[in-house]
Write an enzyme that holds these catalytic residues in place. Structure first.
Site, PDB file in Angstrom:
ATOM      1  N   ASP A 149      36.510  41.050  41.390  1.00 45.63           N
ATOM      2  CA  ASP A 149      35.452  40.355  40.660  1.00 45.63           C
ATOM      3  C   ASP A 149      34.170  40.444  41.483  1.00 45.63           C
ATOM      4  OD1 ASP A 149      33.852  38.695  39.241  1.00 45.63           O
ATOM      5  OD2 ASP A 149      35.274  37.057  39.114  1.00 45.63           O
ATOM      6  N   GLU A 163      30.373  40.494  41.609  1.00 38.92           N
ATOM      7  CA  GLU A 163      29.210  40.057  40.816  1.00 38.92           C
ATOM      8  C   GLU A 163      27.915  40.213  41.613  1.00 38.92           C
ATOM      9  OE1 GLU A 163      29.958  36.142  39.284  1.00 38.92           O
ATOM     10  OE2 GLU A 163      31.978  36.678  38.673  1.00 38.92           O
ATOM     11  N   ASP A 222      61.032  23.811  55.806  1.00 37.54           N
ATOM     12  CA  ASP A 222      61.261  25.063  56.519  1.00 37.54           C
ATOM     13  C   ASP A 222      61.385  26.283  55.611  1.00 37.54           C
ATOM     14  OD1 ASP A 222      63.617  24.229  55.384  1.00 37.54           O
ATOM     15  OD2 ASP A 222      64.884  24.763  57.100  1.00 37.54           O
ATOM     16  N   GLY A 275      37.149  37.977  45.131  1.00 33.80           N
ATOM     17  CA  GLY A 275      35.701  37.960  44.971  1.00 33.80           C
ATOM     18  C   GLY A 275      35.231  36.715  44.268  1.00 33.80           C
ATOM     19  N   GLY A 276      34.625  36.896  43.104  1.00 33.26           N
ATOM     20  CA  GLY A 276      34.063  35.766  42.387  1.00 33.26           C
ATOM     21  C   GLY A 276      32.601  35.569  42.747  1.00 33.26           C
ATOM     22  N   ASP A 287      42.965  42.360  40.904  1.00 36.14           N
ATOM     23  CA  ASP A 287      41.750  42.297  40.099  1.00 36.14           C
ATOM     24  C   ASP A 287      40.588  42.068  41.058  1.00 36.14           C
ATOM     25  OD1 ASP A 287      40.248  41.759  37.424  1.00 36.14           O
ATOM     26  OD2 ASP A 287      39.782  40.017  38.656  1.00 36.14           O
ATOM     27  N   MET A 345      32.910  39.449  31.073  1.00 41.23           N
ATOM     28  CA  MET A 345      32.619  38.013  31.140  1.00 41.23           C
ATOM     29  C   MET A 345      31.586  37.610  30.087  1.00 41.23           C
ATOM     30  SD  MET A 345      32.799  37.445  35.262  1.00 41.23           S
ATOM     31  CE  MET A 345      31.649  38.748  35.669  1.00 41.23           C
ATOM     32  N   THR A 346      32.060  37.533  28.859  1.00 40.01           N
ATOM     33  CA  THR A 346      31.191  37.262  27.715  1.00 40.01           C
ATOM     34  C   THR A 346      31.001  35.755  27.513  1.00 40.01           C
ATOM     35  OG1 THR A 346      33.174  37.626  26.363  1.00 40.01           O
ATOM     36  CG2 THR A 346      31.592  39.428  26.494  1.00 40.01           C
ATOM     37  N   TYR A 347      30.469  35.120  28.518  1.00 39.58           N
ATOM     38  CA  TYR A 347      30.146  33.686  28.496  1.00 39.58           C
ATOM     39  C   TYR A 347      29.102  33.452  29.575  1.00 39.58           C
ATOM     40  CZ  TYR A 347      34.054  34.325  31.735  1.00 39.58           C
ATOM     41  OH  TYR A 347      34.907  34.811  32.704  1.00 39.58           O
TER      42      TYR A 347
END
Length: 626
Positions: free
Chosen positions: A398, A400, A330, A357-358, A396, A466-468
């Site tokens: 995101d 894309e 509860d 987002g994403g 944040d 997003m450095t990957y």
């Protein structure tokens, strides 16, 4: 769930890129709707001993944020204050904080609330509001407690001067900025101009230029100008120009530390069996500054819940709870939100943002861009839900990608991101974090070139770049290449697909280095059917992975396929017919040194569950950022 949830997988730069975002806990000031207006001035507190200045802090086209500042320039305390002014037709006040605002037609009145009426000599007090309409017209005919807002006389038969043109800024350095504006007009002549920085007069000049020196590096300032006529009457304040001085290291607001941010995924509590408690037991919680909770959804132009069960309903047993106390049936809040609350109680320095987002959920941002104020309102209401408002310190987003193609293609225009971030900042206020995860496509004519990232940065604390995922087995036959190269190298499959080029392009566009965080992947990307050890080999497809082909956690790869070499600052491994690239503690250390040398605000990573049980990658980032 035994497999990853595909709706939130990382992106690949060639067609999208992984992400995260979240919403900021918000403005607790009272928001008061405006009704009809009353205003009684107190002759005992004539404005000859006080001034009121107006500043338009931001503008998103259909609305704006305004701020009034009352300063006591006399020798006795003010016990109350009332400001009256006129707005052009079609411009008004939608909601206000720290003042009671009313109106009759285009005439507006603001009175102090109970706690901020007393203003000591030399002190000042401000209140803000969200404006409606274009906001292009300045406030006119201002009075403070019945007298002139500039503390000077009102001369019968002598009109005050007009508003000067909005200043433009040039020659910006670490410590100075040059301002220029078009002249005001007056029926009896303009004598000089007051230059206001963040609402306070810093200089009075006779010309239409001024260079402000002695500023702090890497700092945001807002400038306006008002004219004085020969009778010393001031006219309305001009529009505002934002200035960000160069230099300065990026830091975690309030601590002075470089940002070390990690993403926590809501779906990780299922098949991965990774919970908020793991951040504590791994030692990672003591070494990070921020957490992005991923993801909330974006639907119908609004922020919505991503996974209600994982977020706030899942019941935790004592062994999986941060404080060792089991949830009850509860209690008002359970799930990861409640666990994050417990983690913050144990580690008070940690700030948590809700990421929206994403890769899979970015499709809703296009509709959000059509009404940024409504989008911001929905996000604020969700993040500030009384059940979990204390959990979150910011939002944040995101997306894309704005005005480019990811999972779907967007054509909202290059200014769409700027409109959304401006609306979010206005709604969430200056005390909350507002950030965004963005592309690292540094190629000529690539994604960075398609949106106004410099303009949007004015409303943000930082970008997660997003450095990957630059390269991966979506190109099934290769060539093999590191998915997170720091720099370019001979044979790189696509020019501009590396961290250094992305950061350089964002800086050149005008994004301050201190607002850029370098991204690290806690996973590898790989191919199979590879015979060549060095990068550039051919392949037959994606290497097998625990949850998804072509991708595997660092904690697995360090044992099953140890690194055999490095290229462009990233490790790679060739074991059997599989070829993987990933970051190790050593390459992360080098990348952190590079980030500091570039003056970046810090670094972030995707995501916690890919690390070892003792958090060795988080430790490498923490040590490298010191």
């Amino acid at each position: 769930m035994s497999t990853e949830t595909p709706r939130r997988t990382r992106f690949r730069l060639g067609s999208g890129q992984a992400s995260r975002s979240r919403a900021v806990a918000g403005l607790t000031a009272l928001l008061l709707p405006l009704a009809a207006m009353v205003g009684l001035a107190s002759p005992a507190e004539a404005a000859t001993s006080a001034t009121a200045t107006y500043l338009k802090k931001s503008d998103w086209g259909t609305g704006f944020e305004g701020q009034w500042t009352v300063k006591n320039t006399g020798t006795t305390a003010l016990s109350s204050w009332t400001i009256e002014w006129d707005f052009p037709s079609g411009t008004g006040v939608g909601s206000a904080w720290d003042a009671t605002v009313t109106h009759t037609g285009n005439h507006w009145t603001a009175k102090n609330v109970g706690w901020n009426g007393s203003v000591a000599p030399g002190a000042s007090v401000s209140f803000g509001f969200n404006g409606t309409g274009s906001g292009s017209g300045a406030a006119t005919n201002c009075t403070l407690n019945g007298a002139s807002c500039d503390g000077g006389p009102t001369i019968p038969g002598d009109n005050p001067p007009s508003a000067p043109g909005t200043p433009t800024a040039s020659g910006i350095t670490d410590t100075s900025a040059k301002l220029s504006w078009t002249a005001a007009t007056d029926d009896k002549g303009v004598k000089n101009y007051d230059v206001l920085r963040d609402g306070s007069v810093v200089a009075t000049v006779t010309g239409t230029t001024y260079t402000n020196t002695g500023l702090s590096a890497g700092t945001d300032y807002s400038y306006t100008v008002q004219a004085r006529d020969t009778a010393d009457q001031t006219g309305p304040v001009s529009g505002a120009v934002k200035v960000h001085t160069t230099g300065g290291g990026g830091t975690d607001p309030g601590t002075g530390d470089k940002v070390n941010l990690g993403y926590f995924t809501d779906w990780g509590v299922y098949g991965r069996n990774y919970h908020v408690k793991n951040l504590d037991t791994s030692g990672s919680a003591a070494k990070i500054t921020h957490i992005n909770y991923a993801f909330g959804n974006v639907q119908g132009g609004k922020c919505t819940i991503g996974d209600s069960y994982a977020d706030y309903d899942m019941a935790y047993t004592a062994d999986k709870s941060v404080d060792g106390v089991a949830d009850t049936w509860d209690q008002p809040l359970r799930g990861s939100f409640n666990q994050l609350r417990k983690l913050k109680a144990k580690y008070p320095k940690i700030k948590v943002l809700w990421s929206f987002g994403g890769w899979t959920w970015s499709g809703g941002f296009g509709q959000a861009a059509q009404n940024p104020a409504a989008f911001a309102e929905s996000c604020y209401n969700l993040v500030e839900d009384p059940r979990w408002a204390d959990v979150f310190d910011g939002i944040d987003i995101d997306w894309e990608y704005p005005n480019a193609c990811g999972l779907t293609c967007d054509s909202s225009g290059p200014d769409a991101l700027k409109k959304i971030t401006s609306a979010l900042r206005t709604k969430f206020g200056s005390s909350n974090l507002v950030t965004a995860a963005i592309t690292a496509d540094g190629s000529a004519g690539g994604k960075i070139d398609l949106a106004d990232y410099a303009g949007a940065a004015q409303s943000l604390n930082w970008y997660n770049v997003m450095t990957y995922d630059f390269f991966g087995a979506w190109d099934a036959k290769g060539p093999t290449a590191p998915h997170s190269p720091l720099t370019s190298y001979s044979g790189i499959p696509k020019a501009g697909f590396n961290s250094a080029d992305a950061i350089a392009k964002l800086k050149a566009q005008g994004v301050p280095a201190s607002k850029l965080l370098l991204g690290i992947g806690f996973y590898g990307r790989g191919w199979t059917g590879v015979t060549q050890d060095a990068p550039g080999g051919t392949a037959t497809g994606a290497a097998p992975g625990t949850y998804e082909a072509g991708i595997e956690d660092y904690k697995v790869l360090k044992n099953t396929c140890p690194a055999t070499g490095t290229v462009a600052g990233t490790a790679y491994a060739h074991c059997g017919t599989n070829w993987w690239s990933y970051d190790t503690p050593a390459t992360i250390g080098s990348k952190m040194t590079w980030a500091k040398n570039q003056g970046l605000g810090g670094a972030f990573f995707w995501e916690f569950s890919g690390d070892t049980s003792n958090g060795e990658l988080v430790s490498a980032m923490n040590n490298g950022l010191k």
